[in-house]
Structure formats: C-alpha cells, structure tokens
Enzyme design. Sequence first.
Site, PDB file in Angstrom:
ATOM      1  N   ASP A 132       6.057   4.435   4.918  1.00  0.00           N
ATOM      2  CA  ASP A 132       6.852   3.383   5.565  1.00  0.00           C
ATOM      3  C   ASP A 132       6.749   2.045   4.832  1.00  0.00           C
ATOM      4  O   ASP A 132       7.317   1.045   5.284  1.00  0.00           O
ATOM      5  CB  ASP A 132       6.478   3.227   7.052  1.00  0.00           C
ATOM      6  CG  ASP A 132       5.019   2.874   7.285  1.00  0.00           C
ATOM      7  OD1 ASP A 132       4.136   3.471   6.635  1.00  0.00           O
ATOM      8  OD2 ASP A 132       4.750   1.989   8.126  1.00  0.00           O
ATOM      9  N   HIS A 133       6.056   2.035   3.683  1.00  0.00           N
ATOM     10  CA  HIS A 133       5.954   0.805   2.876  1.00  0.00           C
ATOM     11  C   HIS A 133       6.432   0.997   1.444  1.00  0.00           C
ATOM     12  O   HIS A 133       6.850   0.036   0.799  1.00  0.00           O
ATOM     13  CB  HIS A 133       4.517   0.278   2.887  1.00  0.00           C
ATOM     14  CG  HIS A 133       4.095  -0.160   4.253  1.00  0.00           C
ATOM     15  ND1 HIS A 133       4.057  -1.477   4.653  1.00  0.00           N
ATOM     16  CD2 HIS A 133       3.745   0.570   5.357  1.00  0.00           C
ATOM     17  CE1 HIS A 133       3.696  -1.546   5.933  1.00  0.00           C
ATOM     18  NE2 HIS A 133       3.498  -0.311   6.374  1.00  0.00           N
ATOM     19  N   HIS A 168       0.853  -1.198   0.000  1.00  0.00           N
ATOM     20  CA  HIS A 168       0.000   0.000   0.000  1.00  0.00           C
ATOM     21  C   HIS A 168       0.884   1.242   0.000  1.00  0.00           C
ATOM     22  O   HIS A 168       2.086   1.161   0.232  1.00  0.00           O
ATOM     23  CB  HIS A 168      -0.976  -0.012   1.181  1.00  0.00           C
ATOM     24  CG  HIS A 168      -0.341   0.172   2.531  1.00  0.00           C
ATOM     25  ND1 HIS A 168       0.459  -0.796   3.118  1.00  0.00           N
ATOM     26  CD2 HIS A 168      -0.381   1.203   3.425  1.00  0.00           C
ATOM     27  CE1 HIS A 168       0.869  -0.364   4.304  1.00  0.00           C
ATOM     28  NE2 HIS A 168       0.378   0.855   4.516  1.00  0.00           N
ATOM     29  N   HIS A 182       1.674   3.947   1.760  1.00  0.00           N
ATOM     30  CA  HIS A 182       2.155   4.753   2.887  1.00  0.00           C
ATOM     31  C   HIS A 182       3.678   4.774   2.824  1.00  0.00           C
ATOM     32  O   HIS A 182       4.315   3.787   2.416  1.00  0.00           O
ATOM     33  CB  HIS A 182       1.714   4.143   4.229  1.00  0.00           C
ATOM     34  CG  HIS A 182       0.373   4.643   4.690  1.00  0.00           C
ATOM     35  ND1 HIS A 182      -0.421   3.950   5.560  1.00  0.00           N
ATOM     36  CD2 HIS A 182      -0.295   5.802   4.388  1.00  0.00           C
ATOM     37  CE1 HIS A 182      -1.532   4.652   5.782  1.00  0.00           C
ATOM     38  NE2 HIS A 182      -1.486   5.768   5.080  1.00  0.00           N
TER      39      HIS A 182
HETATM   40 ZN   LIG Z   1       2.906   0.826   8.126  1.00  0.00          ZN
HETATM   41 ZN   LIG Z   2       0.111   1.944   6.440  1.00  0.00          ZN
END
Ligand SMILES: [Zn+2]
Ligand SMILES: [Zn+2]
Length: 247
Positions: A64-65, A60, A62
């Site tokens: 941090d990904h 996804h 975000h």
């Molecule tokens: Zn995350």
């Molecule tokens: Zn997330």
Amino acid sequence: MKLTVVGSGDAFGSGGRLQTCYHVTLPGEEVLIDCGATAVIGMQRLGLDPDRVSTIFISHLHGDHFGGLVWWLLYAHYVTKRTAPLTITGPAGIAERFAAAAEALFPGSAKTERRFEMRFLEYAEATPLTVGSVRVTPFEVSHPSGAPPYALRLESGGKILSFSGDTEWVESLLPTAKGADLFIAECFSFDVQVGYHMTWRNIEKNLDRLGAKRVMLTHMSDAMLAQRGEVRDPRVLLAEDGMTLDI
Ligand SMILES: [Zn+2]
Ligand SMILES: [Zn+2]
C-alpha cells in the site's frame, strides 16, 4: 510547495480511501511521496499527470506504499510512452522488490525494454540525499516490511515537509518532524495500540516534542475514522483524499 493528498487510506480500504500517495508541486518539478497500489487511479481522478512526476520517494516496502509502481510502469509504457527519466528513492533492495512485484502481477513487465530510465536510489540512515530540488533525509522507524522502513524529511525551497511512513511511536520521529511546516503522521488508531502503528494518543502526547507547525493525520483505520471528531488540537488536521494544502 503545494501538497495534494492522492490517497490517505490504510492497507484495508478503510473509509473507502485510496492507498498512501502524496503529490507535491514544487517550482519546476512535481514529485510523489509513496505510491500505493491505487496511485495512478487517484492521480487520474484528480487530473494529475503521472508523466510530470520526476521523483517518487518511497517510505517502506509494503504494497500500500510502493505497489503502485507496478501500474505506474504499465501506464508510462503503454499509455503515455514516457521518455523522461524517473527517479525512485527507497529502502535497500527496492529495485529487486519492485521487479519481483511487477513480474508477479504482469509477467514479463519487469523485463520489457523501457523508453525511459527508472533510476533507483537507496537510503542510508539519517543521510541526506539530494534529488532535483529536494533534499530528503530518511530516519529509520519500526514497521517490519522486509527492508528497513523510514520516516522521511523533505526540504525544498526553504520549506520542510515530513512524513512518518508507517510505524509505531519511535523517537526517530522527532528529528523527522522538528520545525516542519507540515508533518504527515500515520494514525491507525485512536487509543488502542495495533501492531506497528501509531495511535492518536501517542501523537497527542508528543505534539510539543515533535515541534512541527502543523500535523496531518492519515492512514486511519475504520475505528480511528469513527473517532476522528474527537481530535481537536488546532495544530492538527485530518487528511482526506483529494485535499490540497499550500505549504
Ligand atoms: Zn500502510
Ligand atoms: Zn506498512
């Protein structure tokens, strides 16, 4: 199939852990699942060569990904002068979100001519996509991030590795995890529901229904980390940065 946990942290640096990133070695290829902002740092720490990775599967959008793709681009362009193509799979709109992030952080970087092809492939709900030796099936979960978020089921060489992405408990995790050799499950908190994330109680209650051979908890908050000693089911293990696992 060999798994290396490059980053098992959340978006807040809880426990001093790096952001989400899993490295998978398959016969003849290396791939990543998610690429948090710290991915290149984590790989360098572990002696993993980003240039050997042919595909990155993103759950996804975000930071941090998927944020690490920005530093990935810089590393490939300036350090190794990569020429091998890189395939990135992700939710609809991933190419545009990547370009916007790259431009915001390093103006001009998204427009610089590359020596290597960056190919973006978009998921369609529950529709398998084959990249190299991996068949990935995305299942939509519940985690607002500006584009549909997915749990991912990766199948290769008769092995199944699945990943919840970030999400609150949803029934689409069942087809994701069914029969998996390992299901990596985000577990942000122990028993208190926080935002669009899972608790250990959600996972514990559904372990039989999930039907994975082993479950690895990850993306743990400070509060969850403090209580992780209370997780005692023999099917469940706790992720640590740098940990490796034969699947
Ligand atoms: Zn995350
Ligand atoms: Zn997330």
